[in-house]
Design a protein around this motif. Structure first.
Motif, short mmCIF file in Angstrom:
data_model
loop_
_atom_site.label_atom_id
_atom_site.label_comp_id
_atom_site.label_asym_id
_atom_site.label_seq_id
_atom_site.Cartn_x
_atom_site.Cartn_y
_atom_site.Cartn_z
N ARG A 1 15.00 90.13 62.68
CA ARG A 1 15.48 91.14 61.72
C ARG A 1 15.53 92.51 62.38
NH1 ARG A 1 17.82 94.11 59.60
NH2 ARG A 1 17.90 94.84 57.44
N ALA A 2 14.53 92.86 63.18
CA ALA A 2 14.51 94.16 63.84
C ALA A 2 15.67 94.31 64.81
CB ALA A 2 13.18 94.35 64.57
N LEU A 3 16.03 93.22 65.49
CA LEU A 3 17.14 93.26 66.44
C LEU A 3 18.50 93.08 65.76
CD1 LEU A 3 15.53 91.09 69.27
CD2 LEU A 3 15.97 93.55 69.36
N ASN A 4 18.48 92.66 64.49
CA ASN A 4 19.69 92.47 63.69
C ASN A 4 20.66 91.49 64.34
OD1 ASN A 4 21.34 92.87 61.44
ND2 ASN A 4 22.48 94.53 62.44
N VAL A 5 20.13 90.33 64.74
CA VAL A 5 20.97 89.28 65.32
C VAL A 5 20.89 88.04 64.44
CG1 VAL A 5 20.79 90.08 67.70
CG2 VAL A 5 19.08 88.49 66.82
N PRO A 6 21.93 87.22 64.44
CA PRO A 6 21.91 85.99 63.65
C PRO A 6 21.11 84.88 64.31
CG PRO A 6 24.00 86.18 64.78
CD PRO A 6 23.25 87.45 65.08
N VAL A 7 20.53 84.03 63.48
CA VAL A 7 19.85 82.81 63.92
C VAL A 7 20.72 81.62 63.53
CG1 VAL A 7 17.78 81.38 63.72
CG2 VAL A 7 17.60 83.86 63.52
N PHE A 8 21.06 80.79 64.50
CA PHE A 8 21.80 79.56 64.23
C PHE A 8 20.80 78.42 64.21
CE2 PHE A 8 24.45 76.03 66.26
CZ PHE A 8 24.99 75.63 65.05
N ILE A 9 20.67 77.74 63.08
CA ILE A 9 19.74 76.63 62.94
C ILE A 9 20.49 75.31 63.10
CG2 ILE A 9 18.14 75.40 61.42
CD1 ILE A 9 17.36 78.01 60.18
N HIS A 10 20.06 74.54 64.10
CA HIS A 10 20.68 73.25 64.37
C HIS A 10 19.66 72.14 64.15
CE1 HIS A 10 22.81 69.98 66.33
NE2 HIS A 10 23.87 70.75 66.41
N PRO A 11 20.05 71.04 63.49
CA PRO A 11 19.08 69.96 63.27
C PRO A 11 18.56 69.37 64.57
CG PRO A 11 21.31 69.25 62.71
CD PRO A 11 21.37 70.73 62.93
N TYR A 12 17.29 68.96 64.52
CA TYR A 12 16.61 68.47 65.72
C TYR A 12 15.41 67.64 65.29
CZ TYR A 12 13.73 68.70 69.97
OH TYR A 12 12.95 68.39 71.05
N ASN A 13 15.14 66.53 65.99
CA ASN A 13 13.95 65.73 65.74
C ASN A 13 13.81 65.45 64.24
OD1 ASN A 13 11.55 64.34 66.34
ND2 ASN A 13 10.30 66.18 66.15
N VAL A 14 14.82 64.81 63.67
CA VAL A 14 14.99 64.82 62.22
C VAL A 14 13.95 63.98 61.49
CG1 VAL A 14 17.45 65.23 62.49
CG2 VAL A 14 16.63 62.87 62.25
#
Length: 324
Positions: free
Chosen positions: A160-173
């Motif tokens: 949030r401080a850096l104001n960048v997006p997080v891309f969440i990808h499924p893993y080890n489902v």
């Protein structure tokens, strides 16, 4: 501009740092699926290594730019100590080099060793401030812990401080041991684990703690847009569902961005109607066979979209998301 937010690369020089015994988690695929996947991975080898080939594929799909991120098989969350950080640093340096080598063709989403939160925070800052990457990719869970866990709060505070997006990808489902047949770990497991991760974030109250947090969900958000009413009902009647959350979970549905990989115009139309065209972005999952090789046709097939909505989804949302 037509921008793909979901495209993968691999970094062999980073993987070479990992001992052979730690290269892969135990396979949950059937022997038939495992054999096919091995052949598929070999067939797409050039497409996950060679940025010029990626650009050629982008041209064929009618795309101007892609957000490149590490293939989930190279998250390496199983690594302990300094090695996990060394691997992530090598991955990020390669991503940054590709972005610099081909100006205007790529955004870079960095990798972090989220199994070690202080190291992940430090590497996130380095990748954004020093390497000039525009975002970060994480798995849907880290050793079974989902992202709303308090252990990960310092990471999201830095995001949030850096104001960048997080891309969440499924893993080890979740439930992989019961999803062995018919490629179910991907067909069912991937959207399921994305759903768990997203619901975990909502009910943890993280969007109340960190308003403005930018999170992108792979594969059209998994099942989240379709079961949010059930989650809301649980929030109304169950005390454990409302302990961290003052407002209805439905109000946080459009706190996320969603890629277009829904594999069906009806599902994509529903997603857009539910969250708004300003929260949907192109995704291809390049170069994997469960992706979308023709995102322009996918968008064109959705009934009732205005030209303005199509422009948002095709690229303008991604520009706003990435910050430039």
């Amino acid at each position: 501009m037509k921008i793909d937010v979901h495209a993968h690369i691999e970094v062999p020089e980073a993987a070479a740092l990992v001992p052979a015994t730690e290269q892969k988690t135990p396979s949950k695929l059937s022997p038939e699926s495992a054999a096919y996947q091995k052949a598929h991975n070999e067939a797409i080898r050039d497409q996950v290594l060679n940025p010029e080939r990626i650009i050629a594929d982008m041209d064929q799909m009618g795309l101007d730019r892609s957000v490149i991120s590490i293939s989930p098989a190279q998250f390496f969350y199983q690594l302990d100590g300094k090695l996990g950080l060394q691997v992530a640093r090598k991955q990020n340096e390669r991503i940054a080099a590709i972005v610099a080598q081909f100006p205007g063709k790529f955004y870079g989403a960095g990798s972090v060793p989220l199994q070690d939160v202080p190291a992940a925070v430090a590497e996130l800052e380095r990748s954004v401030v020093e390497l000039k990457l525009e975002g970060v990719e994480i798995g849907s869970n880290v050793r079974g812990l989902y992202p709303g866990d308090p252990a990960f709060l310092p990471f999201f505070e830095k995001v949030r401080a850096l104001n960048v997006p997080v891309f969440i990808h499924p893993y080890n489902v979740a439930g992989a041991e019961r999803l062995v047949d018919y490629y179910f770990p991907n067909l069912i497991g991937n959207p399921l684990d994305t759903t768990i991760a997203a619901a975990h974030l909502i009910l943890s109250g993280i969007f109340e703690k960190l308003p403005g947090l930018k999170i992108v969900l792979a594969h059209a958000g998994g099942h989240l847009p379709y079961i949010i009413g059930r989650i809301e009902h649980g929030w109304k009647v169950r005390p454990e569902c409302k302990k961290n959350l003052q407002r209805s979970p439905v109000e946080y549905l459009n706190a996320f961005y969603y890629d277009t990989i829904a594999h069906g115009k009806e599902a994509l139309a529903f997603l857009i109607s539910r969250v708004g065209a300003d929260k949907v972005v192109f995704g291809t999952d390049h170069p994997y066979d469960m992706g979308d090789e023709n995102p322009l046709a996918t968008l064109a097939a959705v009934p009732g979209l205005t030209e303005a909505q199509k422009v948002l989804i095709a690229g303008e949302n991604a520009v706003a998301l990435m910050g430039r």
